[in-house]
Design a protein around this motif. Structure first.
Motif, mmCIF file in Angstrom:
data_model
loop_
_atom_site.group_PDB
_atom_site.id
_atom_site.type_symbol
_atom_site.label_atom_id
_atom_site.label_comp_id
_atom_site.label_asym_id
_atom_site.label_seq_id
_atom_site.Cartn_x
_atom_site.Cartn_y
_atom_site.Cartn_z
ATOM 1 N N ARG A 76 0.853 -1.188 0.000
ATOM 2 C CA ARG A 76 0.000 0.000 0.000
ATOM 3 C C ARG A 76 0.886 1.233 0.000
ATOM 4 N N SER A 77 0.291 2.367 -0.264
ATOM 5 C CA SER A 77 1.063 3.611 -0.247
ATOM 6 C C SER A 77 1.255 4.092 1.192
ATOM 7 N N ARG A 78 2.263 4.931 1.380
ATOM 8 C CA ARG A 78 2.483 5.547 2.684
ATOM 9 C C ARG A 78 1.250 6.359 3.085
ATOM 10 N N GLY A 79 0.653 7.060 2.124
ATOM 11 C CA GLY A 79 -0.544 7.849 2.415
ATOM 12 C C GLY A 79 -1.694 6.989 2.915
ATOM 13 N N TRP A 80 -1.863 5.799 2.322
ATOM 14 C CA TRP A 80 -2.927 4.893 2.749
ATOM 15 C C TRP A 80 -2.705 4.453 4.188
ATOM 16 N N VAL A 81 -1.451 4.098 4.517
ATOM 17 C CA VAL A 81 -1.132 3.676 5.881
ATOM 18 C C VAL A 81 -1.399 4.822 6.857
ATOM 19 N N MET A 82 -0.969 6.019 6.500
ATOM 20 C CA MET A 82 -1.172 7.169 7.381
ATOM 21 C C MET A 82 -2.659 7.473 7.566
ATOM 22 N N LYS A 83 -3.437 7.359 6.487
ATOM 23 C CA LYS A 83 -4.881 7.613 6.597
ATOM 24 C C LYS A 83 -5.538 6.597 7.517
ATOM 25 N N GLN A 84 -5.147 5.314 7.395
ATOM 26 C CA GLN A 84 -5.697 4.277 8.266
ATOM 27 C C GLN A 84 -5.334 4.540 9.723
ATOM 28 N N ALA A 85 -4.081 4.887 9.964
ATOM 29 C CA ALA A 85 -3.611 5.125 11.333
ATOM 30 C C ALA A 85 -4.304 6.337 11.940
ATOM 31 N N LEU A 86 -4.421 7.400 11.176
ATOM 32 C CA LEU A 86 -5.053 8.616 11.685
ATOM 33 C C LEU A 86 -6.541 8.377 11.951
ATOM 34 N N ALA A 87 -7.209 7.667 11.058
ATOM 35 C CA ALA A 87 -8.634 7.373 11.255
ATOM 36 C C ALA A 87 -8.842 6.537 12.511
ATOM 37 N N ALA A 88 -7.978 5.543 12.733
ATOM 38 C CA ALA A 88 -8.097 4.696 13.931
ATOM 39 C C ALA A 88 -7.861 5.521 15.190
ATOM 40 N N TRP A 89 -6.885 6.411 15.172
ATOM 41 C CA TRP A 89 -6.598 7.241 16.340
ATOM 42 C C TRP A 89 -7.757 8.192 16.630
ATOM 43 N N VAL A 90 -8.300 8.820 15.589
ATOM 44 C CA VAL A 90 -9.429 9.736 15.782
ATOM 45 C C VAL A 90 -10.626 8.978 16.346
ATOM 46 N N ASP A 91 -10.912 7.794 15.810
ATOM 47 C CA ASP A 91 -12.005 6.977 16.344
ATOM 48 C C ASP A 91 -11.778 6.666 17.818
#
Length: 89
Positions: A29-44
């Motif tokens: 996956r792209s770095r952006g995809w990983v960052m989006k997943q991580a940020l979404a999980a943290w915000v949740d």
């Protein structure tokens, strides 16, 4: 139709960036995809923590609490031959 997006820039420690890169490569996956997943999980997680805090404060306001002394007595009894039942409100 895709949702609108914005670019957010953050400076992160090199070690963390390297871990993100390694994870992206491992997941193909792209770095952006990983960052989006991580940020979404943290915000949740933070939104849930906030919701639970408000729920706990509402319980306190409504008097749904356990006596501090009863809680300490229960904790002190744990690991003994005669543990007390958990205190109730």
């Amino acid at each position: 139709m895709s949702a609108a997006t914005r670019v957010i820039t953050a400076h992160v420690p090199t070690g963390l960036a390297e871990k993100v890169d390694a994870m992206a490569a491992r997941l193909d996956r792209s770095r952006g995809w990983v960052m989006k997943q991580a940020l979404a999980a943290w915000v949740d997680q933070e939104e849930e923590r906030h919701r639970l805090t408000l729920e706990a404060l509402a319980d306190v306001d409504a008097g749904r609490v356990v006596d501090h002394g009863a809680m300490l007595a229960w904790v002190d009894s744990l690991g003994t031959d005669a543990p007390l039942p958990p205190p109730v409100e």
